[in-house]
Scaffold this motif. Sequence first.
Motif, PDB file in Angstrom:
ATOM      1  N   GLU A 213      -8.410   7.982  -7.624  1.00 34.81           N
ATOM      2  CA  GLU A 213      -8.191   8.532  -8.955  1.00 34.81           C
ATOM      3  C   GLU A 213      -8.725   7.524  -9.969  1.00 34.81           C
ATOM      4  O   GLU A 213      -8.636   6.314  -9.745  1.00 34.81           O
ATOM      5  N   GLU A 229     -10.376  11.751 -17.029  1.00 37.01           N
ATOM      6  CA  GLU A 229      -9.732  11.371 -15.776  1.00 37.01           C
ATOM      7  C   GLU A 229     -10.291  12.214 -14.633  1.00 37.01           C
ATOM      8  O   GLU A 229     -10.770  13.329 -14.839  1.00 37.01           O
ATOM      9  N   TYR A 230     -10.171  11.659 -13.425  1.00 33.36           N
ATOM     10  CA  TYR A 230     -10.591  12.371 -12.225  1.00 33.36           C
ATOM     11  C   TYR A 230      -9.609  12.040 -11.112  1.00 33.36           C
ATOM     12  O   TYR A 230      -9.225  10.875 -10.940  1.00 33.36           O
ATOM     13  N   ARG A 231      -9.202  13.063 -10.375  1.00 35.68           N
ATOM     14  CA  ARG A 231      -8.213  12.853  -9.302  1.00 35.68           C
ATOM     15  C   ARG A 231      -8.604  13.637  -8.068  1.00 35.68           C
ATOM     16  O   ARG A 231      -8.693  14.863  -8.096  1.00 35.68           O
ATOM     17  N   ASN A 244     -10.246  19.049  -6.329  1.00 38.62           N
ATOM     18  CA  ASN A 244     -10.003  17.876  -7.160  1.00 38.62           C
ATOM     19  C   ASN A 244      -9.764  18.273  -8.609  1.00 38.62           C
ATOM     20  O   ASN A 244     -10.229  19.319  -9.066  1.00 38.62           O
ATOM     21  N   SER A 246      -9.734  17.197 -12.884  1.00 34.75           N
ATOM     22  CA  SER A 246     -10.335  16.350 -13.923  1.00 34.75           C
ATOM     23  C   SER A 246      -9.848  16.831 -15.279  1.00 34.75           C
ATOM     24  O   SER A 246      -9.371  17.963 -15.418  1.00 34.75           O
TER      25      SER A 246
END
Length: 287
Positions: A213, A229-231, A244, A246
């Motif tokens: 993340e 953000e990115y997860r 995923n 974002s």
Amino acid sequence: MLRNLFITFLVFSFTQSAFALETSGKLLLTGGVSSIEGATGGGITPWAFIGGYGTRDQVGGSSYYTNTNISDYKLESYGASVGIFDRVELSAARQTLDTQRVGATLGLGRDFKIRQDILGVKIKLIGDGVLEQASWLPQISFGALMKQNKEGSVVRSLGAAEERGVDYYLAASKIILSQSLLVSATLRRTKANQMGLLGFGGDSHNRQQYFFEGSLAYLLRRNIALGMEYRMKPNNLKVAKEENWSDLFLAWAPTKNISLTFAYTMLGNIAIKDHQSGVYSSLQLGF
């Protein structure tokens, strides 16, 4: 019980507001905001920073409410956290997913709600991501999120193996004041389906896996941050593909005790619905 904790802490936050300038030593927004899982960070991922504005000889904390409206669902989250001497963070959160029309399609009933309680702990291991500007070493923290889904029979009917689980994470975060930049990376060990709202493990995979993340934010002003953000997420259920997450977010602190966060979230597939995206808004009161 969790609702009473939230209300008590909300009142306590207001009573502390008059004294916040004397009792809180961190810069605006350097404590982060409350994520939808309760831990301090961005909206969808925890950071290494300890919540609240308390420094190493102070106690700080925050309470929050978040509302996320996406294409076919609505997610509400509220909770509170306490930062102890800028070393340990304790948090509690309640999440409620309103399935709206999807609930009827799944045979659960329109507007069926899935609830989950989360207790979190975060410990700062090394570094100071704000004060140690002469060093490139980030602040590094270890955390755990203990989750209990309240709809065990429902998530098991979707293929989940369990209704409770624990996420473990290691976060590294750094604010580069000269560049007005925040960088954060998190490695999470989990088998939660949609954060645990659809249970833990499943009929495709039933083991803990590691996922990345990340967050990147630019301080437009001392009290306004723009970021993304990115997860990455597991995909454990045959019936419910998981993708995923974002987001693009704007965090604004009009005062040291109040912060507002707005985001456009892109969450991919949730249960039987693709292309889930929408608006996220959060209010946080802190000291």
